[in-house]
Write an enzyme that holds these catalytic residues in place. Structure first.
Site, PDB file in Angstrom:
ATOM      1  N   GLY A   1      46.442  44.310  41.280  1.00 20.63           N
ATOM      2  CA  GLY A   1      47.798  44.195  40.773  1.00 20.63           C
ATOM      3  C   GLY A   1      48.881  44.214  41.822  1.00 20.63           C
ATOM      4  O   GLY A   1      50.060  44.362  41.487  1.00 20.63           O
TER       5      GLY A   1
ATOM      6  N   SER B   1      47.028  48.387  39.742  1.00 19.89           N
ATOM      7  CA  SER B   1      48.198  48.151  40.588  1.00 19.89           C
ATOM      8  C   SER B   1      48.448  49.266  41.592  1.00 19.89           C
ATOM      9  O   SER B   1      49.531  49.344  42.172  1.00 19.89           O
ATOM     10  CB  SER B   1      49.440  47.961  39.709  1.00 19.89           C
ATOM     11  OG  SER B   1      49.345  46.788  38.943  1.00 19.89           O
TER      12      SER B   1
ATOM     13  N   ASN C   1      57.350  43.660  36.107  1.00 13.46           N
ATOM     14  CA  ASN C   1      58.388  42.906  36.818  1.00 13.46           C
ATOM     15  C   ASN C   1      59.229  42.045  35.887  1.00 13.46           C
ATOM     16  O   ASN C   1      60.161  41.371  36.327  1.00 13.46           O
ATOM     17  CB  ASN C   1      57.753  42.048  37.910  1.00 13.46           C
ATOM     18  CG  ASN C   1      57.281  42.885  39.074  1.00 13.46           C
ATOM     19  OD1 ASN C   1      58.064  43.308  39.915  1.00 13.46           O
ATOM     20  ND2 ASN C   1      55.983  43.163  39.120  1.00 13.46           N
TER      21      ASN C   1
ATOM     22  N   LYS D   1      43.721  45.572  35.109  1.00 12.83           N
ATOM     23  CA  LYS D   1      44.606  45.336  36.241  1.00 12.83           C
ATOM     24  C   LYS D   1      44.877  46.677  36.904  1.00 12.83           C
ATOM     25  O   LYS D   1      45.385  47.608  36.269  1.00 12.83           O
ATOM     26  CB  LYS D   1      45.925  44.711  35.786  1.00 12.83           C
ATOM     27  CG  LYS D   1      46.921  44.513  36.928  1.00 12.83           C
ATOM     28  CD  LYS D   1      48.306  44.126  36.434  1.00 12.83           C
ATOM     29  CE  LYS D   1      49.273  43.987  37.599  1.00 12.83           C
ATOM     30  NZ  LYS D   1      50.675  43.807  37.164  1.00 12.83           N
TER      31      LYS D   1
END
Length: 295
Positions: free
Chosen positions: A190, A166, A47, A164
């Site tokens: 995530g 996601s 992001n 993590k």
């Protein structure tokens, strides 16, 4: 060993109208996040529009985050297509004060990324990194799917401290939890859409796009859960769920930046080729925030 837990935002990178990084806005956001209950910050996440940043810009973002985060944990997304390139960038970030690194798998030749290839890649990176690393499973962007057997092997490495995930796939998350059982290894969810169920499965925390614009609410879900207030945690999770759907799916990073603006952060513009959202989209995002009771 460094233990990752709690909630971190994969920080947005504000850009000016001319496409340059707005470092003043960036520092403003870092200081505002640092004043919340977030346990740390992820610099150079998906992001963050990291794929659009030069190395010079990446390192400046890391430097400014370290200097302005008031002692919060600083994690960096420093994965590159080869192990030597990943080690080089990771260690430059470490020299600036980053404490751990989140590493994407190589993905340009995604079909060639077998479990053996990934074991060798992550082992080489972990061996050469000055700071602990975490695995980053995000097939949405990489088209590389990490398997539980990969995690089972890599969780034993002393410099690989977590992962993590996601995907938002809760049965898959449960499989990863089983794969690293008995190891000193932090499984991190995530996406906020999976936060509450992941906590129920034993997730150590979350690295959540939603924590950019709604850090307090994300932290509160985590804190309520760990205080044993399960229904309150679930109710809040359900209330903020539609915001996450909007800013990670429907409207993407440009929409996330708009939500940040509404919530008192400095979202800035997306960097081209990402496109700015329309006024109608902005109003739709405002309505979603209002309906969730956060605006």
């Amino acid at each position: 060993m460094l233990k990752i837990q709690g909630i971190l935002p994969p920080m947005i990178t504000p850009f000016k109208d001319n496409g340059e990084v707005d470092y003043d806005a960036y520092v403003y956001n870092v200081r505002k996040w640092a004043a919340t209950g977030l346990s740390g910050l992820l610099v150079l996440g998906s992001n963050s529009e990291t794929a659009f940043l030069t190395e010079e810009e990446k390192l400046e973002c890391v430097r400014l985050a370290v200097e302005n985060a008031n002692g919060k944990l600083i994690m960096v997304g420093s994965g590159m297509e080869t192990a030597p390139a990943t080690i080089a960038l990771t260690n430059k970030c470490a020299d600036l004060g980053a404490q751990c690194a989140l590493i994407l798998p190589p993905n340009y030749y995604d079909s060639a990324m077998s479990t053996q290839a990934l074991v060798e890649f992550f082992t080489e990176v972990a061996d050469g990194s000055k700071i602990p690393i975490l695995l980053y499973n995000v097939p949405k962007f990489t088209h590389v799917v990490m398997k539980p057997e990969l995690v089972s092997i890599l969780a034993k490495h002393p410099n690989i401290i977590g992962m993590k995930d996601s995907t938002g796939d809760i049965p898959g998350f449960a499989s990863f939890m089983r794969a690293c059982k008995g190891e000193d290894f932090s499984m991190i969810v995530g996406t906020a859409s999976a936060l509450y169920p992941a906590l129920c499965l034993g997730a150590a925390g979350g690295i959540l796009a939603l924590a950019n614009c709604n850090p307090n609410e994300c932290v509160q879900v985590y804190d309520l859960y760990h205080a044993g207030k399960l229904q309150e945690a679930c109710d809040l999770y359900q209330r903020i769920f539609p915001i996450n759907t909007a800013v990670t799916g429907t409207y993407g990073i440009p929409g996330l930046k708009i939500a940040c603006d509404f919530m008192g952060f400095k979202g800035g513009y997306p960097r081209k080729p990402l496109q700015r959202r329309s006024e109608a989209d902005k109003e739709a995002i405002r309505d979603i925030l209002k309906t969730a009771g956060v605006l």
